[in-house]
Design an enzyme around this catalytic site. Structure first.
Site, mmCIF file in Angstrom:
data_model
loop_
_atom_site.group_PDB
_atom_site.id
_atom_site.type_symbol
_atom_site.label_atom_id
_atom_site.label_comp_id
_atom_site.label_asym_id
_atom_site.label_seq_id
_atom_site.Cartn_x
_atom_site.Cartn_y
_atom_site.Cartn_z
ATOM 1 N N GLU A 253 0.807 -1.227 0.000
ATOM 2 C CA GLU A 253 0.000 0.000 0.000
ATOM 3 C C GLU A 253 0.842 1.279 0.000
ATOM 4 O O GLU A 253 0.850 2.035 0.987
ATOM 5 C CB GLU A 253 -0.982 -0.028 1.187
ATOM 6 C CG GLU A 253 -1.940 -1.200 1.059
ATOM 7 C CD GLU A 253 -3.113 -1.193 2.051
ATOM 8 O OE1 GLU A 253 -3.172 -0.286 2.900
ATOM 9 O OE2 GLU A 253 -3.970 -2.103 1.942
ATOM 10 N N GLU A 358 -4.221 -9.082 -0.552
ATOM 11 C CA GLU A 358 -4.628 -8.892 0.845
ATOM 12 C C GLU A 358 -6.122 -8.643 0.951
ATOM 13 O O GLU A 358 -6.714 -7.954 0.120
ATOM 14 C CB GLU A 358 -3.876 -7.705 1.464
ATOM 15 C CG GLU A 358 -3.990 -7.664 2.980
ATOM 16 C CD GLU A 358 -3.353 -6.418 3.588
ATOM 17 O OE1 GLU A 358 -2.174 -6.140 3.316
ATOM 18 O OE2 GLU A 358 -4.070 -5.720 4.332
#
Ligand SMILES: *[C@@H]1O[C@H](CO)[C@@H](O)[C@H](O)[C@H]1NC(C)=O
Ligand SMILES: *[C@@H]1O[C@H](CO)[C@@H](O)[C@H](O)[C@H]1NC(C)=O
Ligand SMILES: *[C@@H]1O[C@H](CO)[C@@H](O)[C@H](O)[C@H]1NC(C)=O
Ligand SMILES: *[C@@H]1O[C@H](CO)[C@@H](O)[C@H](O)[C@H]1NC(C)=O
Ligand SMILES: *[C@@H]1O[C@H](CO)[C@@H](O)[C@H](O)[C@H]1NC(C)=O
Ligand SMILES: *[C@@H]1O[C@H](CO)[C@@H](O)[C@H](O)[C@H]1NC(C)=O
Ligand SMILES: *[C@@H]1O[C@H](CO)[C@@H](O)[C@H](O)[C@H]1NC(C)=O
Length: 520
Positions: A253, A358
């Site tokens: 991220e 994820e």
């Protein structure tokens, strides 16, 4: 064929296919569905899938809100044309190839596993990786700490150690992650592919001097070079310790590193800085160290950044050769249409795989709802997101923590979450949630090398019944259906021109079902 058909009576066939399954011992907590309870001496298992049953039969594996868990059965193809209201016709065109399904070997997951007795821990790993379990083939490995650690650390916390002479794997890797990964690989009959992911560089390389909170790598080649070397060290150490690294995502991220007050480990990159880091530092460092077989995966962030991020990185000819894939997370999936996946698949899908790396569920507003033992809807959310991703070019789906404790931790940051497996250390038990079985309908049956298969249907797109078909390497078909409706039974017919019969079936409310059949 007729002789064999007569010989292999239905009863014998049922015995053959169900013989090695171990039934679920279910327990109801205060949710709408149940968990399966495993301990040192007992654990349910769907069994070994087995090989080519004759085309007279099809296999079903069913999971229901009412309590079936990957329950195996046989059906027979009907000779007569009695099409039901909804007809699915298997097509001939295939799309993306499947890479696999799996979960993350976080500090929290592997420490939680170790809080069990060795026998129970073994059953947990077996549930995911063995041939009679879900047969996971993918694992994500955090490179040093993240929010699912007990503490904040990197592999080299000695300031300005540009040669990384103090690089060291701590107990988290040596005592917890590596043994769990090695045990998973040993348990598997398939090839387990493992990829690493960094959350933050050491604090001294970061602009804010802190692994947590917004910041980027400090300016200057010295820092970027050292950060690339850190990847090399990680891969080398893991390899030396018996764990082969298939790929690395370049950053977890990367957008978190620009969020004001972001409280956990993070490191900010834009598409442009990620592109330049790969082409000038990370790609060459892997190559110079003989590690260019390690695949690089870009983005590793929400769908929101598609298709522009891969556009920026992959349209640069100096970086494209180093990159193999594009990773997405699921947290914005309710808000960003699958069109962005289609566009990305259209632009890059033949050359670069798309992978979900994820997913986790927590209740953002009510901490007492973090772990919901037996929540059916959370399982449904997994199943639907996987199905939707795979319909739009994604090649695999990797869950977050393989296991967590009864509070959804440990997490130094208080960022607890729910998990497919929840461990009750005091009782030396673990609980397999509906999310676990949702994963299993894909990981077990949609084997690596399968391809998404197109089909046509008269079922409306907005129906509460959703379907996806795959053709597998052994020329069998696996089809996954989910019925999210509380009341409606869907009567379906599946037709495959390579099967001389019709698959008629009633799909009951709140059901996941996998159909498998072999073709002639
Ligand atoms: C494990 O679970 C099984 C099935 O519920 C039960 O019969 C057995 O007594 C349990 N074993 C232990 C050690 O608690
Ligand atoms: C698939 O190909 C076969 C053989 O060419 C053909 O008979 C069949 O109609 C095709 N199916 C569809 C859905 O196009
Ligand atoms: C595992 O990978 C090796 C090397 O790529 C390959 O030869 C083998 O067939 C694979 N095994 C399975 C079960 O996929
Ligand atoms: C690092 O950041 C975290 C989260 O913002 C904060 O709690 C902590 O005090 C910081 N540590 C240092 C050494 O500044
Ligand atoms: C995302 O979608 C959810 C559910 O549809 C909605 O409640 C939420 O407000 C949306 N968030 C944003 C940032 O649009
Ligand atoms: C249903 O989905 C198909 C395939 O994605 C699309 O072509 C079609 O336009 C959709 N129909 C409706 C009514 O949304
Ligand atoms: C669905 O199939 C069942 C069993 O064949 C039948 O009894 C029922 O009437 C069918 N329902 C509809 C709506 O066709």
């Amino acid at each position: 064929m007729l002789f064999i058909k007569l010989f292999l009576s239905y009863g014998l066939a049922v015995f053959l296919v169900r013989g090695d399954a171990v039934p679920c011992v279910s327990r109801k907590f205060d949710q709408d569905s149940t968990v399966c309870v495993c301990n040192s001496t007992y654990c349910d298992a769907p069994g070994i899938e087995g090989g080519g049953l004759l085309w007279t039969y099809f296999n079903t594996f069913t999971t229901t809100k009412d309590g079936l868990r990957l329950y195996r059965d046989l059906g027979t193809f009907d000779d007569q044309v009695t099409p039901n209201k909804y007809v699915f016709t298997v097509g001939n065109n295939t799309r993306q190839m499947i890479l696999g399904f799996g979960g993350a070997f976080t500090d929290a997951a592997t420490m939680t596993m170790n809080s069990l007795s060795p026998q129970t821990r073994h059953r947990l790993i077996a549930s995911y990786f063995e041939q009679n379990g879900l047969e996971y083939t993918m694992g994500r490995i955090p490179m040093a700490s993240n929010e699912f650690s007990n503490r904040v650390y990197s592999y080299d916390d000695v300031a300005d150690d540009f040669e990384l002479t103090n690089f060291k794997l701590p107990d988290e890797d040596i005592k917890f992650k590596l043994p769990a990964i090695r045990d998973a690989v040993r348990a598997s009959k398939r090839n387990v592919t493992l990829f690493g992911t960094p959350w933050s560089s050491p604090s001294w390389m970061k602009t804010n001097g802190n692994m947590s909170g917004p910041g980027t790598i400090k300016d200057g080649e010295q820092f970027l070079n050292t950060w690339a070397k850190y990847f090399v060290q990680f891969i080398k150490r893991y390899t030396e310790l018996g764990v082969n690294i298939w790929a690395m995502t370049v950053q977890n991220e990367p957008s978190d590193g620009f969020k004001e007050n972001f409280p956990y480990q993070c490191l900010g990159w834009t598409a442009e800085t990620q592109r330049d880091f790969i082409s000038k530092f990370l790609g060459p460092a892997l190559k110079d160290n003989g590690l260019d077989y390690v695949k690089l995966i870009i983005l590793d962030d929400q769908r929101t950044f598609l298709p522009s991020w891969p556009g920026v990185v992959l349209n640069d000819p100096s970086v494209a050769p180093y990159v193999s894939g594009i990773a997405v997370h699921w947290y914005a999936d309710d808000n960003v249409s699958t069109n962005v996946l289609d566009e990305t698949y259209f632009d890059f899908g033949d050359e670069y795989f798309l992978l979900n790396t994820e997913a986790a569920i927590r209740d953002e507003f009510d901490k007492s709802n973090t772990v919901r033992l037996g929540d059916w809807q959370r399982g449904e959310r997994y199943f639907i997101d996987i199905l939707q991703d795979l319909k739009h070019g994604v090649s695999g789906w990797v869950d977050s923590n393989l296991a967590l404790d009864m509070n959804g931790g440990p997490s130094w940051a208080g960022n607890e979450a729910d998990s497919a497996v929840i461990v009750n250390t005091d009782k030396d038990e673990f609980y397999k949630q509906p999310m676990f079985y949702a994963m299993g309908h894909f990981s077990k049956f949609v084997r690596p090398g399968s391809k998404m298969l197109e089909y046509s249907t008269n079922l409306p797109n907005d129906s509460d019944l959703k379907a996806i078909f795959f053709t597998r390497l052994d020329d069998s078909i696996a089809a996954n259906f989910v019925n999210t409706n509380e009341n409606e039974i869907y009567n379906i017919t599946i037709t495959d021109y390579r099967v001389p019969g019709y698959l008629n079936y009633q799909i009951f409310p709140k059901t996941f079902i996998t159909f498998i059949w072999y073709r002639i």
